[in-house]
Write an enzyme that holds these catalytic residues in place. Structure first.
Site, PDB file in Angstrom:
ATOM      1  N   LYS A  34       0.844  -1.197   0.000  1.00 17.91           N
ATOM      2  CA  LYS A  34       0.000   0.000   0.000  1.00 17.91           C
ATOM      3  C   LYS A  34       0.880   1.249   0.000  1.00 17.91           C
ATOM      4  O   LYS A  34       2.087   1.177   0.244  1.00 17.91           O
ATOM      5  CB  LYS A  34      -0.907  -0.004   1.231  1.00 17.91           C
ATOM      6  CG  LYS A  34      -0.159   0.058   2.555  1.00 17.91           C
ATOM      7  CD  LYS A  34      -1.103   0.027   3.750  1.00 17.91           C
ATOM      8  CE  LYS A  34      -0.324   0.108   5.061  1.00 17.91           C
ATOM      9  NZ  LYS A  34      -1.215   0.143   6.237  1.00 17.91           N
ATOM     10  N   ARG A 132     -10.408   0.109  15.262  1.00  8.82           N
ATOM     11  CA  ARG A 132     -10.274   0.892  14.037  1.00  8.82           C
ATOM     12  C   ARG A 132     -11.256   0.284  13.048  1.00  8.82           C
ATOM     13  O   ARG A 132     -12.456   0.334  13.274  1.00  8.82           O
ATOM     14  CB  ARG A 132      -8.808   0.869  13.568  1.00  8.82           C
ATOM     15  CG  ARG A 132      -8.396   2.033  12.707  1.00  8.82           C
ATOM     16  CD  ARG A 132      -6.894   2.044  12.462  1.00  8.82           C
ATOM     17  NE  ARG A 132      -6.414   0.846  11.788  1.00  8.82           N
ATOM     18  CZ  ARG A 132      -5.130   0.624  11.482  1.00  8.82           C
ATOM     19  NH1 ARG A 132      -4.209   1.518  11.802  1.00  8.82           N
ATOM     20  NH2 ARG A 132      -4.772  -0.481  10.868  1.00  8.82           N
ATOM     21  N   TYR A 262      14.468  30.443   7.433  1.00  6.02           N
ATOM     22  CA  TYR A 262      13.424  31.293   7.991  1.00  6.02           C
ATOM     23  C   TYR A 262      13.645  31.559   9.475  1.00  6.02           C
ATOM     24  O   TYR A 262      14.100  30.716  10.214  1.00  6.02           O
ATOM     25  CB  TYR A 262      12.052  30.652   7.788  1.00  6.02           C
ATOM     26  CG  TYR A 262      11.629  30.546   6.342  1.00  6.02           C
ATOM     27  CD1 TYR A 262      11.377  31.682   5.597  1.00  6.02           C
ATOM     28  CD2 TYR A 262      11.480  29.307   5.735  1.00  6.02           C
ATOM     29  CE1 TYR A 262      10.973  31.586   4.270  1.00  6.02           C
ATOM     30  CE2 TYR A 262      11.080  29.198   4.411  1.00  6.02           C
ATOM     31  CZ  TYR A 262      10.832  30.339   3.687  1.00  6.02           C
ATOM     32  OH  TYR A 262      10.443  30.232   2.375  1.00  6.02           O
ATOM     33  N   MET A 310      10.018  23.938   2.129  1.00  2.00           N
ATOM     34  CA  MET A 310       9.257  23.017   1.298  1.00  2.00           C
ATOM     35  C   MET A 310      10.136  22.322   0.266  1.00  2.00           C
ATOM     36  O   MET A 310       9.964  21.123   0.000  1.00  2.00           O
ATOM     37  CB  MET A 310       8.122  23.754   0.583  1.00  2.00           C
ATOM     38  CG  MET A 310       7.227  22.836  -0.236  1.00  2.00           C
ATOM     39  SD  MET A 310       5.908  23.717  -1.103  1.00  2.00           S
ATOM     40  CE  MET A 310       4.908  24.256   0.285  1.00  2.00           C
TER      41      MET A 310
END
Length: 378
Positions: A34, A132, A262, A310
């Site tokens: 998956k 779940r 930053y 990013m």
């Protein structure tokens, strides 16, 4: 290598991991591919796992299952998470087993099987303690009762009964024994209703390696397939299959007191060399690893400094003779020939998360390439 970076997947490691787990579990294995094979590439990993002896493939969605079928994979596939109003026609036609946890899902699958004149194959999931997916204990008798009715009508066949463990990664966990007991009771109820499942499975990677009572007919291996030891104390032989690498795209010499990225959250404490890598959190480097992460550059570990952006991050290379184009190993298998490059376990620890999240977070901009047994680290 692409400009951004490259995830090199060693398919020999995948095959070896299948054989390592099989030697311990002594059951058939389902290779869980998956989330695009945990970021490794589902089709390539599936082929390697089946060739190494895995009998089944496991995915979350019908779309993932159909992608494997479109690639020519004919091995049995279980897909286990669906909306009740999903169009089950294509997976039924593609001979995909459907995991079913609720009566509405079962009704939908049976109705479509009748309409198509094709017998859907399902595997009923019991909730044995994970809370779940899966049918809770009070719902289970109704689910298996309807399943038996639909079997008699010929609209579906129940191939399997299964569940999922909550805490197999903790050695000696009492919850595993409780879930084994709950699963045995679910099997008893299913058989009392007239079902005769040919396949029962509960164990994940951790239980496949350490919990014989949870193994039943089949073990589903996810993280161990990719060479990550789920317990930290597993058998020798598991080998991480993925190396994430990049190249330096900018270099600058800066003085003491220079702000980096930053904020700046980081200010240099000495004159140093900064190397820029074209990988950021969109490519799988979690911002949460800020202040702890390292990469392998010029034969040593160098810290990632400042906020991970990013698309890029900055490495403090100190006095190393770094140049544009120099290779960097961001994470590797832990067996770098000249030392120890960071591993996926390192990145998970730095980010306060699991190796699963690190691997599946490696973005689509990072090219996947495949090798069989060749050195992948730079």
């Amino acid at each position: 290598m692409s400009f951004l970076g490259e995830a090199v997947v060693d398919l020999a490691a995948v095959a070896g991991n299948v054989r390592t787990v099989a030697a311990v579990a002594r059951t058939d294995l389902m290779a869980v591919v998956k989330a695009d094979g945990f970021g490794h590439g589902a089709i390539a990993v599936a082929r390697a796992a089946i060739a190494a002896g895995a009998g089944w493939l496991g995915v979350t969605s019908s779309a993932e299952a159909l992608s494997l079928r479109s690639a020519g994979l004919t091995a049995p596939i279980l897909s286990w998470l669906h909306a009740p109003d999903e169009d089950f026609g294509r997976p039924i036609a593609a001979r995909v087993d459907l995991g079913v946890s609720t009566v509405p899902h079962l009704h939908a699958v049976a109705a479509l099987g009748r309409r198509l004149g094709a017998r859907a194959v399902v595997q009923l999931k019991a909730d044995t303690g994970l809370s779940r997916n899966g049918a809770a204990g009070h719902d289970w008798p109704e689910l298996v009762g309807w399943a038996r009715k639909y079997e008699r009508e010929g609209s579906l066949r129940v191939r399997g009964v299964w569940s999922h463990l909550a805490d197999a990664e903790t050695p000696g966990s009492v919850s595993v024994a409780r879930q084994v007991s709950a699963f045995d009771e679910a099997l008893r109820v299913a058989r009392a209703a007239g079902l005769d499942p040919e396949l029962t499975h509960l164990a994940n990677s951790a239980a496949a390696l350490t919990a014989p009572a949870a193994r039943y007919d089949l073990c589903r291996i996810g993280i161990a397939l990719y060479g990550i030891d789920p317990l930290g104390t597993g058998p020798p032989g598991l080998r991480p299959a993925l190396t994430l690498r990049s190249r330096v795209v900018n270099v600058k010499r800066v003085g003491r007191g220079t702000g980096v990225s930053y904020g700046p959250d980081h200010v240099t404490g000495r004159p140093t060399t900064l190397a820029l890598l074209p990988l950021g959190f969109a490519d799988g480097l979690p911002r949460a690893a800020q202040g702890r992460a390292e990469v392998w550059l010029h034969g040593r570990r160098c810290p990632v400094v400042g906020r991970i952006a990013m698309d890029q991050c900055v490495v403090d290379a100190g006095e190393l003779p770094v140049a544009i184009g120099d290779p960097v190993t961001v994470l590797g298998p832990g067996d770098h020939p000249a030392g120890t490059a960071p591993t996926v376990a390192d990145w998970a620890r730095w980010a306060g998360t699991s190796p699963h999240e690190i691997l599946t977070g490696i973005g689509a901009r990072v090219r996947r390439t495949y090798r069989y047994g060749e050195a992948a680290a730079l």
